[in-house]
Design a protein around this motif. Structure first.
Motif, PDB file in Angstrom:
ATOM      1  N   GLY A  44      13.913 -60.576  -6.868  1.00 48.28           N
ATOM      2  CA  GLY A  44      12.982 -61.382  -7.638  1.00 48.28           C
ATOM      3  C   GLY A  44      12.715 -60.826  -9.025  1.00 48.28           C
ATOM      4  O   GLY A  44      13.284 -59.819  -9.438  1.00 48.28           O
ATOM      5  N   LEU A  45      11.829 -61.512  -9.735  1.00 48.74           N
ATOM      6  CA  LEU A  45      11.463 -61.120 -11.085  1.00 48.74           C
ATOM      7  C   LEU A  45      10.440 -59.991 -11.046  1.00 48.74           C
ATOM      8  O   LEU A  45       9.527 -59.981 -10.217  1.00 48.74           O
ATOM      9  CB  LEU A  45      10.867 -62.314 -11.834  1.00 48.74           C
ATOM     10  N   VAL A 104      -2.255 -68.051 -23.241  1.00 50.82           N
ATOM     11  CA  VAL A 104      -2.662 -69.218 -22.468  1.00 50.82           C
ATOM     12  C   VAL A 104      -1.508 -69.818 -21.686  1.00 50.82           C
ATOM     13  O   VAL A 104      -1.654 -70.188 -20.514  1.00 50.82           O
ATOM     14  CB  VAL A 104      -3.273 -70.300 -23.391  1.00 50.82           C
ATOM     15  N   ARG A 105      -0.323 -69.886 -22.292  1.00 52.45           N
ATOM     16  CA  ARG A 105       0.781 -70.646 -21.707  1.00 52.45           C
ATOM     17  C   ARG A 105       1.781 -69.826 -20.917  1.00 52.45           C
ATOM     18  O   ARG A 105       2.819 -70.342 -20.519  1.00 52.45           O
ATOM     19  CB  ARG A 105       1.516 -71.409 -22.815  1.00 52.45           C
ATOM     20  N   GLY A 106       1.504 -68.531 -20.692  1.00 51.99           N
ATOM     21  CA  GLY A 106       2.495 -67.739 -19.967  1.00 51.99           C
ATOM     22  C   GLY A 106       3.732 -67.522 -20.815  1.00 51.99           C
ATOM     23  O   GLY A 106       3.655 -67.433 -22.039  1.00 51.99           O
ATOM     24  N   SER A 107       4.888 -67.467 -20.185  1.00 48.29           N
ATOM     25  CA  SER A 107       6.145 -67.189 -20.881  1.00 48.29           C
ATOM     26  C   SER A 107       6.969 -68.460 -20.981  1.00 48.29           C
ATOM     27  O   SER A 107       7.677 -68.831 -20.048  1.00 48.29           O
ATOM     28  CB  SER A 107       6.925 -66.112 -20.124  1.00 48.29           C
ATOM     29  N   ASP A 108       6.894 -69.126 -22.141  1.00 46.81           N
ATOM     30  CA  ASP A 108       7.566 -70.412 -22.260  1.00 46.81           C
ATOM     31  C   ASP A 108       8.995 -70.296 -22.783  1.00 46.81           C
ATOM     32  O   ASP A 108       9.772 -71.238 -22.662  1.00 46.81           O
ATOM     33  CB  ASP A 108       6.767 -71.378 -23.141  1.00 46.81           C
ATOM     34  N   TRP A 110      12.497 -67.753 -22.787  1.00 46.84           N
ATOM     35  CA  TRP A 110      13.193 -66.605 -22.225  1.00 46.84           C
ATOM     36  C   TRP A 110      14.541 -66.462 -22.915  1.00 46.84           C
ATOM     37  O   TRP A 110      15.195 -67.462 -23.237  1.00 46.84           O
ATOM     38  CB  TRP A 110      13.434 -66.799 -20.723  1.00 46.84           C
TER      39      TRP A 110
ATOM     40  N   ALA B  34       0.968 -69.002 -13.757  1.00 44.70           N
ATOM     41  CA  ALA B  34       2.093 -69.847 -14.157  1.00 44.70           C
ATOM     42  C   ALA B  34       3.085 -69.960 -13.005  1.00 44.70           C
ATOM     43  O   ALA B  34       3.137 -69.092 -12.134  1.00 44.70           O
ATOM     44  CB  ALA B  34       2.785 -69.251 -15.380  1.00 44.70           C
ATOM     45  N   TYR B  36       7.294 -70.794 -12.352  1.00 43.23           N
ATOM     46  CA  TYR B  36       8.601 -70.853 -12.971  1.00 43.23           C
ATOM     47  C   TYR B  36       9.634 -71.316 -11.946  1.00 43.23           C
ATOM     48  O   TYR B  36       9.508 -71.040 -10.760  1.00 43.23           O
ATOM     49  CB  TYR B  36       9.029 -69.480 -13.498  1.00 43.23           C
ATOM     50  N   GLN B  38      13.815 -71.042 -11.224  1.00 45.81           N
ATOM     51  CA  GLN B  38      15.021 -70.341 -11.633  1.00 45.81           C
ATOM     52  C   GLN B  38      16.204 -70.821 -10.810  1.00 45.81           C
ATOM     53  O   GLN B  38      16.124 -70.896  -9.576  1.00 45.81           O
ATOM     54  CB  GLN B  38      14.877 -68.824 -11.479  1.00 45.81           C
ATOM     55  N   PRO B  44      14.641 -67.942 -15.950  1.00 46.34           N
ATOM     56  CA  PRO B  44      13.583 -68.810 -15.431  1.00 46.34           C
ATOM     57  C   PRO B  44      13.109 -69.806 -16.470  1.00 46.34           C
ATOM     58  O   PRO B  44      13.216 -69.581 -17.666  1.00 46.34           O
ATOM     59  CB  PRO B  44      12.466 -67.823 -15.072  1.00 46.34           C
ATOM     60  N   LEU B  46       9.679 -72.212 -17.448  1.00 47.97           N
ATOM     61  CA  LEU B  46       8.254 -72.443 -17.220  1.00 47.97           C
ATOM     62  C   LEU B  46       8.006 -73.879 -16.790  1.00 47.97           C
ATOM     63  O   LEU B  46       8.457 -74.820 -17.439  1.00 47.97           O
ATOM     64  CB  LEU B  46       7.473 -72.149 -18.505  1.00 47.97           C
ATOM     65  N   TYR B  49       1.443 -73.903 -16.423  1.00 43.36           N
ATOM     66  CA  TYR B  49       0.637 -72.773 -16.859  1.00 43.36           C
ATOM     67  C   TYR B  49      -0.841 -73.112 -16.680  1.00 43.36           C
ATOM     68  O   TYR B  49      -1.197 -74.273 -16.441  1.00 43.36           O
ATOM     69  CB  TYR B  49       0.964 -72.381 -18.309  1.00 43.36           C
ATOM     70  N   TYR B  87       8.865 -69.071  -8.712  1.00 42.35           N
ATOM     71  CA  TYR B  87       8.034 -67.870  -8.795  1.00 42.35           C
ATOM     72  C   TYR B  87       6.672 -68.214  -9.389  1.00 42.35           C
ATOM     73  O   TYR B  87       6.593 -68.986 -10.355  1.00 42.35           O
ATOM     74  CB  TYR B  87       8.673 -66.818  -9.707  1.00 42.35           C
ATOM     75  N   GLN B  89       3.347 -66.370 -11.297  1.00 42.65           N
ATOM     76  CA  GLN B  89       3.086 -65.184 -12.118  1.00 42.65           C
ATOM     77  C   GLN B  89       1.636 -65.211 -12.569  1.00 42.65           C
ATOM     78  O   GLN B  89       1.157 -66.224 -13.086  1.00 42.65           O
ATOM     79  CB  GLN B  89       3.977 -65.157 -13.358  1.00 42.65           C
ATOM     80  N   PHE B  98       4.618 -60.953 -10.809  1.00 43.59           N
ATOM     81  CA  PHE B  98       5.262 -62.118 -10.208  1.00 43.59           C
ATOM     82  C   PHE B  98       5.108 -62.085  -8.691  1.00 43.59           C
ATOM     83  O   PHE B  98       5.041 -61.006  -8.084  1.00 43.59           O
ATOM     84  CB  PHE B  98       6.756 -62.116 -10.537  1.00 43.59           C
ATOM     85  N   GLN B 100       6.955 -62.949  -4.981  1.00 39.75           N
ATOM     86  CA  GLN B 100       8.275 -62.553  -4.507  1.00 39.75           C
ATOM     87  C   GLN B 100       9.307 -63.665  -4.617  1.00 39.75           C
ATOM     88  O   GLN B 100      10.498 -63.413  -4.490  1.00 39.75           O
ATOM     89  CB  GLN B 100       8.197 -62.105  -3.044  1.00 39.75           C
TER      90      GLN B 100
END
Lengths: 120, 107
Positions: A44-45, A104-108, A110, B34, B36, B38, B44, B46, B49, B87, B89, B98, B100
């Motif tokens: 996982g991440l 606010v928006r997390g990771s939009d 990557w 959030a 995600y 993948q 991943p 989004l 959120y 996932y 987060q 995150f 699992q």
């Protein structure tokens, strides 16, 4: 449009060091908060660490497994984030992603990731 | 550190099914969560959120709910493109964690 491009991955031996780069475009880099996230093969991440823009204080935070070994830095003149990885272990083997970190928006956004393999 | 527990780890479903994935935080994270998606070999993406806000361009068949420690991702009608790993987060405070992951596979 925001783009993140990681580079610098490769095969290294346990105990070696390696520096990853994340080149950003399409955003005001000096104000950007950015993360490093990794993913071991078939797993996982895992969040590695985060760096705030200097305008907001430039604070850097790390996950426990890498604290004291990894260092996140940035060069705002080059719109580039770095991950200096020292004392590498086999368990650091992973794809390393650079991501945006909006409060606010997390990771939009990557990057595509760069593979690091630690093996003797 | 805040721990995130996601369940189930694997979910077998068919196209058209309603699918629910849960995520529990070890302490309150308000709504700083959030989700995600993948797919193999890809970064991943989004989906949601602030626990329930749909990211632009994400189909409305995806929805999120919850606050505090308990959160849910729901796919109201599973589409062929939705078979993937999901996932959660948390992004409360200075650290991020995150879950699992939940693999949604074809039944």
């Amino acid at each position: 449009e925001v783009h993140l491009v990681e580079s610098g991955g490769g095969l290294v031996k346990p105990g070696d060091s390696l520096r990853l780069s994340c080149a950003a475009s399409g955003l005001t880099f000096s104000r950007a908060w950015l993360n490093w996230v990794r993913q071991a093969p078939g797993k996982g991440l895992e969040w590695v660490g985060r760096n705030e823009g200097k305008v907001d204080g430039g604070t850097t935070n790390y996950a426990a497994p890498v604290k004291g070994r990894f260092i996140i830095s940035r060069d705002d003149s080059k719109d580039t984030l770095y991950l200096q990885m020292n004392s590498l272990k086999a368990e650091d083997t992973a794809v390393y992603y650079c991501t945006t970190d909006h409060g606010v928006r997390g990771s939009d956004v990557w990057g595509q990731g760069t593979m690091v393999t630690v093996s003797s | 550190d805040i721990q995130m527990t996601q369940s189930p780890s694997t979910l077998s479903a068919s196209v058209g099914d309603r699918v629910t994935i849960t995520c529990r935080a070890s302490q309150s994270i308000s709504n700083w969560l959030a989700w995600y998606q993948q797919k193999p070999g890809k970064a991943p993406k989004l989906l949601i959120y602030k626990a329930s806000t749909l990211e632009s361009g994400v189909p409305s068949t995806f929805s999120g709910s919850g606050s505090g420690t308990d959160f849910t991702l729901t796919i109201s009608s599973l589409q062929p493109d939705d078979f993937a790993t999901y996932y959660c987060q948390q992004y409360n405070g200075f650290s991020r964690t995150f879950g699992q992951g939940t693999k949604v596979e074809v039944k």
